[in-house]
Design a protein around this motif. Structure first.
Motif, PDB file in Angstrom:
ATOM      1  N   HIS A  69      35.432  40.223  32.988  1.00 43.29           N
ATOM      2  CA  HIS A  69      36.607  39.336  32.916  1.00 43.29           C
ATOM      3  C   HIS A  69      37.340  39.467  31.573  1.00 43.29           C
ATOM      4  O   HIS A  69      37.825  38.473  31.025  1.00 43.29           O
ATOM      5  CB  HIS A  69      36.199  37.869  33.124  1.00 43.29           C
ATOM      6  N   GLN A  70      37.467  40.702  31.061  1.00 47.36           N
ATOM      7  CA  GLN A  70      38.098  40.880  29.747  1.00 47.36           C
ATOM      8  C   GLN A  70      39.519  40.338  29.706  1.00 47.36           C
ATOM      9  O   GLN A  70      39.971  39.842  28.673  1.00 47.36           O
ATOM     10  CB  GLN A  70      38.116  42.373  29.351  1.00 47.36           C
ATOM     11  N   TYR A  71      40.238  40.440  30.824  1.00 45.98           N
ATOM     12  CA  TYR A  71      41.634  39.985  30.863  1.00 45.98           C
ATOM     13  C   TYR A  71      41.745  38.472  30.644  1.00 45.98           C
ATOM     14  O   TYR A  71      42.807  37.966  30.309  1.00 45.98           O
ATOM     15  CB  TYR A  71      42.281  40.368  32.197  1.00 45.98           C
ATOM     16  N   LEU A  72      40.629  37.778  30.789  1.00 45.77           N
ATOM     17  CA  LEU A  72      40.618  36.327  30.560  1.00 45.77           C
ATOM     18  C   LEU A  72      39.859  35.936  29.301  1.00 45.77           C
ATOM     19  O   LEU A  72      40.220  34.971  28.625  1.00 45.77           O
ATOM     20  CB  LEU A  72      39.980  35.612  31.762  1.00 45.77           C
ATOM     21  N   LEU A  73      38.781  36.675  28.990  1.00 47.42           N
ATOM     22  CA  LEU A  73      37.871  36.246  27.924  1.00 47.42           C
ATOM     23  C   LEU A  73      37.997  37.034  26.627  1.00 47.42           C
ATOM     24  O   LEU A  73      37.490  36.593  25.599  1.00 47.42           O
ATOM     25  CB  LEU A  73      36.414  36.347  28.429  1.00 47.42           C
TER      26      LEU A  73
ATOM     27  N   TYR B 159      29.077  50.031  48.784  1.00 48.23           N
ATOM     28  CA  TYR B 159      29.726  49.654  47.525  1.00 48.23           C
ATOM     29  C   TYR B 159      31.161  49.175  47.746  1.00 48.23           C
ATOM     30  O   TYR B 159      31.969  49.841  48.390  1.00 48.23           O
ATOM     31  CB  TYR B 159      29.739  50.852  46.569  1.00 48.23           C
ATOM     32  N   GLY B 160      31.463  48.010  47.183  1.00 46.33           N
ATOM     33  CA  GLY B 160      32.829  47.488  47.170  1.00 46.33           C
ATOM     34  C   GLY B 160      33.011  46.651  45.923  1.00 46.33           C
ATOM     35  O   GLY B 160      32.032  46.203  45.316  1.00 46.33           O
ATOM     36  N   MET B 161      34.261  46.435  45.532  1.00 50.40           N
ATOM     37  CA  MET B 161      34.551  45.695  44.299  1.00 50.40           C
ATOM     38  C   MET B 161      35.715  44.735  44.509  1.00 50.40           C
ATOM     39  O   MET B 161      36.441  44.822  45.507  1.00 50.40           O
ATOM     40  CB  MET B 161      34.901  46.659  43.154  1.00 50.40           C
ATOM     41  N   VAL B 162      35.894  43.847  43.547  1.00 49.97           N
ATOM     42  CA  VAL B 162      37.119  43.050  43.494  1.00 49.97           C
ATOM     43  C   VAL B 162      38.034  43.667  42.440  1.00 49.97           C
ATOM     44  O   VAL B 162      37.581  44.357  41.526  1.00 49.97           O
ATOM     45  CB  VAL B 162      36.842  41.561  43.196  1.00 49.97           C
ATOM     46  N   LYS B 163      39.333  43.431  42.553  1.00 48.73           N
ATOM     47  CA  LYS B 163      40.284  44.230  41.786  1.00 48.73           C
ATOM     48  C   LYS B 163      40.465  43.812  40.335  1.00 48.73           C
ATOM     49  O   LYS B 163      41.133  44.518  39.587  1.00 48.73           O
ATOM     50  CB  LYS B 163      41.636  44.260  42.499  1.00 48.73           C
ATOM     51  N   ASP B 164      39.869  42.677  39.905  1.00 52.56           N
ATOM     52  CA  ASP B 164      40.036  42.299  38.501  1.00 52.56           C
ATOM     53  C   ASP B 164      38.830  42.692  37.649  1.00 52.56           C
ATOM     54  O   ASP B 164      38.674  42.235  36.529  1.00 52.56           O
ATOM     55  CB  ASP B 164      40.329  40.801  38.360  1.00 52.56           C
ATOM     56  N   LYS B 165      37.967  43.555  38.171  1.00 52.38           N
ATOM     57  CA  LYS B 165      36.838  44.075  37.400  1.00 52.38           C
ATOM     58  C   LYS B 165      37.232  45.398  36.736  1.00 52.38           C
ATOM     59  O   LYS B 165      38.207  46.040  37.135  1.00 52.38           O
ATOM     60  CB  LYS B 165      35.625  44.291  38.299  1.00 52.38           C
ATOM     61  N   ASP B 166      36.447  45.811  35.742  1.00 49.51           N
ATOM     62  CA  ASP B 166      36.682  47.092  35.085  1.00 49.51           C
ATOM     63  C   ASP B 166      36.063  48.178  35.960  1.00 49.51           C
ATOM     64  O   ASP B 166      34.920  48.582  35.788  1.00 49.51           O
ATOM     65  CB  ASP B 166      36.057  47.105  33.684  1.00 49.51           C
TER      66      ASP B 166
ATOM     67  N   ALA C 155      39.864  41.362  46.886  1.00 46.13           N
ATOM     68  CA  ALA C 155      39.118  42.613  47.028  1.00 46.13           C
ATOM     69  C   ALA C 155      39.935  43.798  46.537  1.00 46.13           C
ATOM     70  O   ALA C 155      41.159  43.855  46.713  1.00 46.13           O
ATOM     71  CB  ALA C 155      38.726  42.819  48.488  1.00 46.13           C
ATOM     72  N   LEU C 156      39.252  44.762  45.927  1.00 43.58           N
ATOM     73  CA  LEU C 156      39.873  46.037  45.600  1.00 43.58           C
ATOM     74  C   LEU C 156      39.997  46.826  46.893  1.00 43.58           C
ATOM     75  O   LEU C 156      39.004  47.061  47.582  1.00 43.58           O
ATOM     76  CB  LEU C 156      39.028  46.803  44.588  1.00 43.58           C
ATOM     77  N   GLU C 157      41.209  47.218  47.237  1.00 38.27           N
ATOM     78  CA  GLU C 157      41.458  47.926  48.490  1.00 38.27           C
ATOM     79  C   GLU C 157      40.614  49.189  48.531  1.00 38.27           C
ATOM     80  O   GLU C 157      40.541  49.951  47.575  1.00 38.27           O
ATOM     81  CB  GLU C 157      42.952  48.251  48.589  1.00 38.27           C
ATOM     82  N   VAL C 158      39.938  49.418  49.653  1.00 40.83           N
ATOM     83  CA  VAL C 158      38.920  50.470  49.728  1.00 40.83           C
ATOM     84  C   VAL C 158      39.498  51.867  49.495  1.00 40.83           C
ATOM     85  O   VAL C 158      38.838  52.733  48.919  1.00 40.83           O
ATOM     86  CB  VAL C 158      38.148  50.396  51.063  1.00 40.83           C
ATOM     87  N   ASN C 159      40.744  52.111  49.899  1.00 37.89           N
ATOM     88  CA  ASN C 159      41.347  53.422  49.657  1.00 37.89           C
ATOM     89  C   ASN C 159      41.541  53.675  48.164  1.00 37.89           C
ATOM     90  O   ASN C 159      41.358  54.806  47.687  1.00 37.89           O
ATOM     91  CB  ASN C 159      42.673  53.541  50.395  1.00 37.89           C
ATOM     92  N   GLU C 160      41.877  52.626  47.416  1.00 34.53           N
ATOM     93  CA  GLU C 160      42.020  52.739  45.967  1.00 34.53           C
ATOM     94  C   GLU C 160      40.660  52.978  45.316  1.00 34.53           C
ATOM     95  O   GLU C 160      40.512  53.820  44.423  1.00 34.53           O
ATOM     96  CB  GLU C 160      42.673  51.469  45.402  1.00 34.53           C
ATOM     97  N   LEU C 161      39.650  52.235  45.776  1.00 34.90           N
ATOM     98  CA  LEU C 161      38.292  52.433  45.271  1.00 34.90           C
ATOM     99  C   LEU C 161      37.830  53.869  45.522  1.00 34.90           C
ATOM    100  O   LEU C 161      37.246  54.511  44.636  1.00 34.90           O
ATOM    101  CB  LEU C 161      37.333  51.442  45.944  1.00 34.90           C
ATOM    102  N   TYR C 162      38.094  54.359  46.709  1.00 35.49           N
ATOM    103  CA  TYR C 162      37.681  55.719  47.074  1.00 35.49           C
ATOM    104  C   TYR C 162      38.308  56.762  46.147  1.00 35.49           C
ATOM    105  O   TYR C 162      37.633  57.686  45.676  1.00 35.49           O
ATOM    106  CB  TYR C 162      38.063  55.999  48.527  1.00 35.49           C
TER     107      TYR C 162
END
Length: 431
Positions: A170-174, A344-351, A375-382
């Protein structure tokens, strides 16, 4: 308003961080203070322990709650986010808040909520505090949601503050440095309330030392005082000996939480117990050992190196940032298996880039996305994963990715479900 209608109101009408991210956050504690004042300041009616940190704060909170339950205290536990059921967030002696209590609170306070316009998290915190006060808990373990200084839970005056560790999240916040992140976490340190730091770090130690001096209190570094010896896994149980250098006490611990990172969390808990015992409590060795050993039964903790299948071995872990993923994959290397398969999947505000650097290149990946707007869109994650040399296939749902990993696995393979708490939550809801 019945329970399903209440959940719909909570999820759809109130800004919710785990769904939409930073837009749900309020810039200060004003709303929580207003809510608590209108409720008669329930947070002042029970003793509490406040737990913050980048990784491990959920496990430490559950472990402390389990020990308190074994010692006979009526124990409240507030944690977030939930994995399967909203009511996981608010428990007394391991029992989730009832559906009627959730619905009753919202029905009774709906006018107040619509006047103040709080976030989902602010309402949930207020609900927990009132529930604990009404049920006369003797001690409540309160986990921060995000950060510390501006976290909604930070209206309490605890008897002990615990900060597990500091790493990048959460660097964008902390903040963009460990010192900046530590400064936000240090916001839970209160005047004359002792503080336990789980993991020392040359970059963050001065931040905590300065804050402790400012607050006229005392600081205990768990990893300097508690030494872990001979850690090993035996039939899925994590066993280790912990020696308290200050008191010469020795604890032979058996933990059902078998992730190697739990050694650091147990060290933090044992230091916390020592501080509590020096401040009016009498938690004995048997209560401590049993509390750690029975943490799953006592508190319902899920998703921490949780083995949900064998042949193939299937492990779920809520590790989602660089530091957490590194530890999980280090442990995976120690377990004999043929092929590693990773859902594996992520949310989009993570590094994302730093997280992907921790992933093994020789694994087979089942890239997916949790079912939420954040959620981080899976095509972007890929695309990002492919650029790092990771090989796998895209699946639009977690269920599809998980089922495909199982169908393609041999009995001696390992399946890891990681990357986001919400990916783990969807898998646990399936099994």
């Amino acid at each position: 308003m019945n329970y399903p209608q209440t959940l719909d109101y909570l999820y759809s009408k109130l800004p919710m961080f785990h769904r939409i991210g930073a837009a749900a956050l309020k810039p200060d504690l004003t709303n929580t203070i207003k809510l608590c004042k209108a409720l008669g300041n329930p947070e002042t009616k029970f003793r509490s322990i406040h737990v913050a940190g980048t990784n491990g704060k959920g496990s430490v909170s559950h472990l402390l709650a389990s020990i308190m339950q074994e010692a006979g205290f009526k124990t409240g536990l507030y944690t977030s986010p939930h994995l399967i059921d909203f009511r996981e967030r608010i428990k007394i002696n391991g029992e989730m808040i009832s559906q009627d209590a959730v619905s009753g609170f919202i029905k009774k306070q709906k006018t107040l909520i619509e006047k103040i316009k709080p976030s989902f998290f602010e309402v949930t915190v207020a609900m927990a505090f009132e529930y604990f006060a009404e049920n006369e808990v003797e001690i409540a373990i309160i986990e921060t949601g995000l950060g510390g200084r501006l976290d909604s839970t930070n209206v309490i005056k605890p008897i002990l503050s615990v900060i597990t560790n500091i790493s990048y999240d959460h660097q964008y916040l902390l903040g963009n440095t460990l010192a900046e992140i530590a400064s936000e976490k240090a916001g839970i340190i209160k005047s004359r309330v002792p503080v336990v730091i789980g993991k020392s770090d040359p970059e963050t130690n001065p931040v905590f030392s300065h804050k402790v001096k400012e607050m006229h209190t005392v600081l205990f570094h768990a990893d300097a005082n508690i030494i872990c010896k001979n850690p090993h896994l035996e039939n899925g149980i994590l066993k280790a000996e912990f020696v308290n250098k200050r008191s010469d006490s020795v604890y032979h611990i058996l933990s059902p939480l078998s992730g190697q990172y739990q050694l650091e969390n147990i060290t933090t808990v044992l230091q916390s117990v020592e501080v509590l015992n020096n401040n009016g409590f009498s938690l004995n060795k048997e209560q401590i050992k049993t509390g750690i050993n029975r943490v799953k039964e006592n508190t319902g903790l899920m998703g921490r190196w949780e083995i949900i299948g064998k042949n193939p071995l299937i492990v779920c872990d809520v590790a989602h940032n660089e530091a957490g993923l590194e530890i999980v994959f280090d442990q995976a290397k120690t377990i004999p298996h043929k092929k590693t398969r990773i859902v594996y999947g992520m949310v989009k505000d993570k590094d994302t880039n730093k997280a992907l650097l921790q992933l093994p290149k020789n694994a087979v990946y089942y890239f997916t996305q949790p079912d939420l707007p954040r959620a981080l869109e899976v095509n972007e994650l890929y695309k990002l994963a492919k650029a790092e040399g990771l090989k796998g296939t895209i699946y639009t749902t977690v269920k599809e990715a998980y089922n495909k990993a199982i169908s393609e696995s041999a009995k001696d393979d390992m399946i890891l479900v990681v990357g986001s708490i919400f990916v783990v939550a969807e898998v646990l809801a399936i099994v």
